[in-house]
Write an enzyme that holds these catalytic residues in place. Structure first.
Site, PDB file in Angstrom:
ATOM      1  N   ASP A  12       2.162  -1.596  -4.638  1.00  0.00           N
ATOM      2  CA  ASP A  12       0.827  -1.008  -4.641  1.00  0.00           C
ATOM      3  C   ASP A  12       0.058  -1.887  -5.699  1.00  0.00           C
ATOM      4  OD1 ASP A  12      -1.914   0.436  -4.812  1.00  0.00           O
ATOM      5  OD2 ASP A  12      -0.895   1.491  -3.229  1.00  0.00           O
ATOM      6  N   HIS A  35      -8.610  -0.109  18.926  1.00  0.00           N
ATOM      7  CA  HIS A  35      -7.965   1.221  18.264  1.00  0.00           C
ATOM      8  C   HIS A  35      -9.476   1.923  17.781  1.00  0.00           C
ATOM      9  CE1 HIS A  35      -5.764   4.120  16.273  1.00  0.00           C
ATOM     10  NE2 HIS A  35      -5.968   3.817  15.101  1.00  0.00           N
ATOM     11  N   ASN A  65      -7.085  -0.100   8.977  1.00  0.00           N
ATOM     12  CA  ASN A  65      -8.274  -0.246   9.907  1.00  0.00           C
ATOM     13  C   ASN A  65      -9.531  -0.754   9.406  1.00  0.00           C
ATOM     14  OD1 ASN A  65      -7.598   1.280  12.290  1.00  0.00           O
ATOM     15  ND2 ASN A  65      -7.034   3.047  10.855  1.00  0.00           N
ATOM     16  N   VAL A  99      -0.201   6.720   4.031  1.00  0.00           N
ATOM     17  CA  VAL A  99       0.351   6.139   5.135  1.00  0.00           C
ATOM     18  C   VAL A  99       1.761   5.270   4.629  1.00  0.00           C
ATOM     19  CG1 VAL A  99       0.315   4.665   7.132  1.00  0.00           C
ATOM     20  CG2 VAL A  99      -1.674   5.896   6.557  1.00  0.00           C
ATOM     21  N   GLY A 100       1.527   4.437   3.667  1.00  0.00           N
ATOM     22  CA  GLY A 100       2.710   3.697   3.223  1.00  0.00           C
ATOM     23  C   GLY A 100       3.785   4.538   2.610  1.00  0.00           C
ATOM     24  N   ARG A 156      -0.614  10.602  20.532  1.00  0.00           N
ATOM     25  CA  ARG A 156      -1.503  11.670  20.477  1.00  0.00           C
ATOM     26  C   ARG A 156      -1.888  12.174  21.942  1.00  0.00           C
ATOM     27  NH1 ARG A 156      -5.117   8.777  15.772  1.00  0.00           N
ATOM     28  NH2 ARG A 156      -4.202   9.981  14.042  1.00  0.00           N
ATOM     29  N   ASN A 176     -11.808  -3.422   3.601  1.00  0.00           N
ATOM     30  CA  ASN A 176     -10.456  -3.803   4.050  1.00  0.00           C
ATOM     31  C   ASN A 176      -9.941  -4.993   4.620  1.00  0.00           C
ATOM     32  OD1 ASN A 176      -9.769  -1.079   3.416  1.00  0.00           O
ATOM     33  ND2 ASN A 176      -9.334  -0.317   5.621  1.00  0.00           N
ATOM     34  N   GLY A 196       0.823  -1.173  -0.052  1.00  0.00           N
ATOM     35  CA  GLY A 196       0.085  -0.121  -0.053  1.00  0.00           C
ATOM     36  C   GLY A 196       1.073   1.329   0.086  1.00  0.00           C
TER      37      GLY A 196
HETATM   38  N1  APR Z   1      -2.846  -4.612  -2.500  1.00  0.00           N
HETATM   39  C1  APR Z   1      -1.942  -3.466  -2.242  1.00  0.00           C
HETATM   40  N2  APR Z   1      -2.363  -2.024  -2.247  1.00  0.00           N
HETATM   41  C2  APR Z   1      -3.822  -1.742  -2.318  1.00  0.00           C
HETATM   42  C3  APR Z   1      -4.737  -2.618  -2.348  1.00  0.00           C
HETATM   43  C4  APR Z   1      -4.305  -4.069  -2.615  1.00  0.00           C
HETATM   44  N3  APR Z   1      -5.247  -5.149  -2.443  1.00  0.00           N
HETATM   45  N4  APR Z   1      -6.047  -2.266  -2.154  1.00  0.00           N
HETATM   46  C5  APR Z   1      -5.485  -1.073  -2.152  1.00  0.00           C
HETATM   47  N5  APR Z   1      -4.311  -0.812  -2.032  1.00  0.00           N
HETATM   48  C6  APR Z   1      -3.692   0.518  -1.742  1.00  0.00           C
HETATM   49  C7  APR Z   1      -4.206   1.623  -2.668  1.00  0.00           C
HETATM   50  O1  APR Z   1      -4.045   1.707  -4.208  1.00  0.00           O
HETATM   51  C8  APR Z   1      -3.733   2.874  -2.053  1.00  0.00           C
HETATM   52  O2  APR Z   1      -2.590   3.263  -2.837  1.00  0.00           O
HETATM   53  O3  APR Z   1      -3.623   1.071  -0.697  1.00  0.00           O
HETATM   54  C9  APR Z   1      -3.364   2.364  -0.812  1.00  0.00           C
HETATM   55  C10 APR Z   1      -3.917   3.151   0.431  1.00  0.00           C
HETATM   56  O4  APR Z   1      -3.692   4.703   0.468  1.00  0.00           O
HETATM   57  P1  APR Z   1      -4.616   5.744   0.769  1.00  0.00           P
HETATM   58  O5  APR Z   1      -5.815   5.507  -0.088  1.00  0.00           O
HETATM   59  O6  APR Z   1      -3.728   6.780   0.601  1.00  0.00           O
HETATM   60  O7  APR Z   1      -4.922   5.322   2.255  1.00  0.00           O
HETATM   61  P2  APR Z   1      -4.101   5.680   3.464  1.00  0.00           P
HETATM   62  O8  APR Z   1      -4.307   7.054   4.010  1.00  0.00           O
HETATM   63  O9  APR Z   1      -2.760   5.184   3.248  1.00  0.00           O
HETATM   64  O10 APR Z   1      -4.715   4.623   4.789  1.00  0.00           O
HETATM   65  C11 APR Z   1      -4.424   3.127   4.315  1.00  0.00           C
HETATM   66  O11 APR Z   1      -4.206   2.792   6.867  1.00  0.00           O
HETATM   67  O12 APR Z   1      -4.434   4.119   8.661  1.00  0.00           O
HETATM   68  C12 APR Z   1      -4.850   3.275   7.661  1.00  0.00           C
HETATM   69  O13 APR Z   1      -7.529   3.850   7.984  1.00  0.00           O
HETATM   70  C13 APR Z   1      -6.307   3.817   7.531  1.00  0.00           C
HETATM   71  O14 APR Z   1      -7.107   1.655   6.459  1.00  0.00           O
HETATM   72  C14 APR Z   1      -6.415   2.846   6.151  1.00  0.00           C
HETATM   73  C15 APR Z   1      -5.059   2.513   5.571  1.00  0.00           C
END
Ligand code: APR
Length: 318
Positions: free
Chosen positions: A35, A179, A124, A15-16, A155, A99, A11
């Site tokens: 990703d 959480h 989450n 966050v990643g 926090r 998720n 991901g």
């Molecule tokens: N395999 C790999 N990556 C994936 C998959 C998958 N099957 N499905 C989705 N993704 C990727 C998306 O393409 C995206 O780039 O996960 C990434 C998620 O990034 P964001 O949408 O920016 O979300 P983010 O804010 O990083 O949060 C991710 O972390 O803190 C938790 O609640 C938050 O569940 C959420 C997760």
């Protein structure tokens, strides 16, 4: 010669990407940022951009962006941040079904290439996602954990620091439970430079600060307007990665598998745990008041309900 450690981040979103950033700066492992194919070259772009800050920041971390799990092979630690984030008005639990499917698929793919890895889940709703990752990966419990408590306590520590005008570094605390809204910060176990916080902030004000810490994620979701917090969640994750890679034996609040501990009965929930080269090396049980025990039990019930929802067999269509 010992080889450099390898950490894969699944991901490459907010966050990643931020996890890769904080980790690269520590210079303790090479990084793979993965990703889905639909994201195209985005992970490669993020990886290259990050590596190009190495000459300036003075780190040697190699960062490889990819859509191919083969590139994650032999990872020492895999961090899962794949999934959808919250939108304003959503709770973490609203992300459950989507998720869970993502985290299960990711965990299976991860262990195909890294059968001995440690797994740190950030997606989450956290405690249920760690459970899903553990089941899907088949990894032993001491190798699977979730990041939540380091963030939640950070926090709480930040808000106490803002209240007292004392450095965040000098504030130490512990937190229990899932959480979610039922997380349990413990002011009784909170100190400011060794002084119990209960001597420095009066009870009503302290309760307001506790509540702000509980709502800390939602506060950021509302302010950002799209997406959820990522800098502090990523930084918290890197603290766990570092504790394992450098065998630091850090005592950190993490979502870990508790069976007899705290009478949880086989779920992942937030408790103080020692993290080192063997992953979750020890769970520390603190004394709780009857009220705290009740709050913890309620929080665990919430986690169990979510796990039951994703574990239930699909209803047959007739
Ligand atoms: N395999 C790999 N990556 C994936 C998959 C998958 N099957 N499905 C989705 N993704 C990727 C998306 O393409 C995206 O780039 O996960 C990434 C998620 O990034 P964001 O949408 O920016 O979300 P983010 O804010 O990083 O949060 C991710 O972390 O803190 C938790 O609640 C938050 O569940 C959420 C997760």
């Amino acid at each position: 010669m010992p080889k450099r450690s390898k950490v894969s981040i699944i991901g490459a979103g907010h966050v990643g990407g931020a996890t890769a950033h904080w980790l690269a700066a520590k210079d303790i492992a090479d990084i793979v940022l993965l990703d889905i194919p639909q994201s195209g070259d985005m992970p490669r772009g993020k990886a290259l951009d990050l590596m190009q800050s190495g000459p300036i920041e003075g780190f040697s971390t190699r960062v490889n962006g990819t859509n191919d799990y083969a590139d994650t092979a032999g990872s020492d630690i895999v961090v899962i941040t794949a999934g959808i984030p919250r939108k304003p008005g959503m709770s973490r639990d609203d992300l459950l079904t989507t998720n869970a499917m993502i985290v299960e698929q990711v965990s299976k793919s991860v262990v195909e290439y890294s059968p001995d890895t440690f797994l740190i889940v950030v997606s989450n709703p956290l405690d249920a996602m760690v459970y899903a990752a553990w089941k899907a990966s088949g990894l032993p419990t001491h190798k699977v954990m979730g990041q939540a408590g380091v963030l939640d306590t950070a926090r709480f520590r930040t808000f106490i620091s803002m209240e007292l005008g004392v450095s965040m570094q000098d504030i130490s605390t512990v937190l229990l439970g899932g959480h979610g809204d039922a997380m349990i910060p413990l002011p009784r176990y909170t100190t400011v430079g060794g002084i119990p916080v209960t001597q420095l902030i009066e009870p009503t004000r302290l309760e307001e600060i506790v509540q702000r810490a509980r709502d800390g994620g939602a506060e950021i979701v509302k302010l950002l307007q799209s997406g959820s917090a990522f800098e502090a969640p990523a930084s918290a994750t890197v603290q766990m990665v570092e504790a394992i890679l450098l065998d630091k034996k850090r005592l950190l609040p993490c979502a870990v598998y508790c069976d007899k501990e705290y009478d949880v009965g086989g779920y992942f929930v937030g408790v103080p745990a020692v993290l080192g080269a063997d992953g979750v090396e020890k769970i520390v049980e603190v004394d709780l008041t009857p009220d705290e025990r009740e709050a913890f039990a309620a929080s665990v019930t919430g986690v169990k309900e979510l796990v039951d929802l994703i574990s239930a067999p699909a209803t047959a269509v007739v």
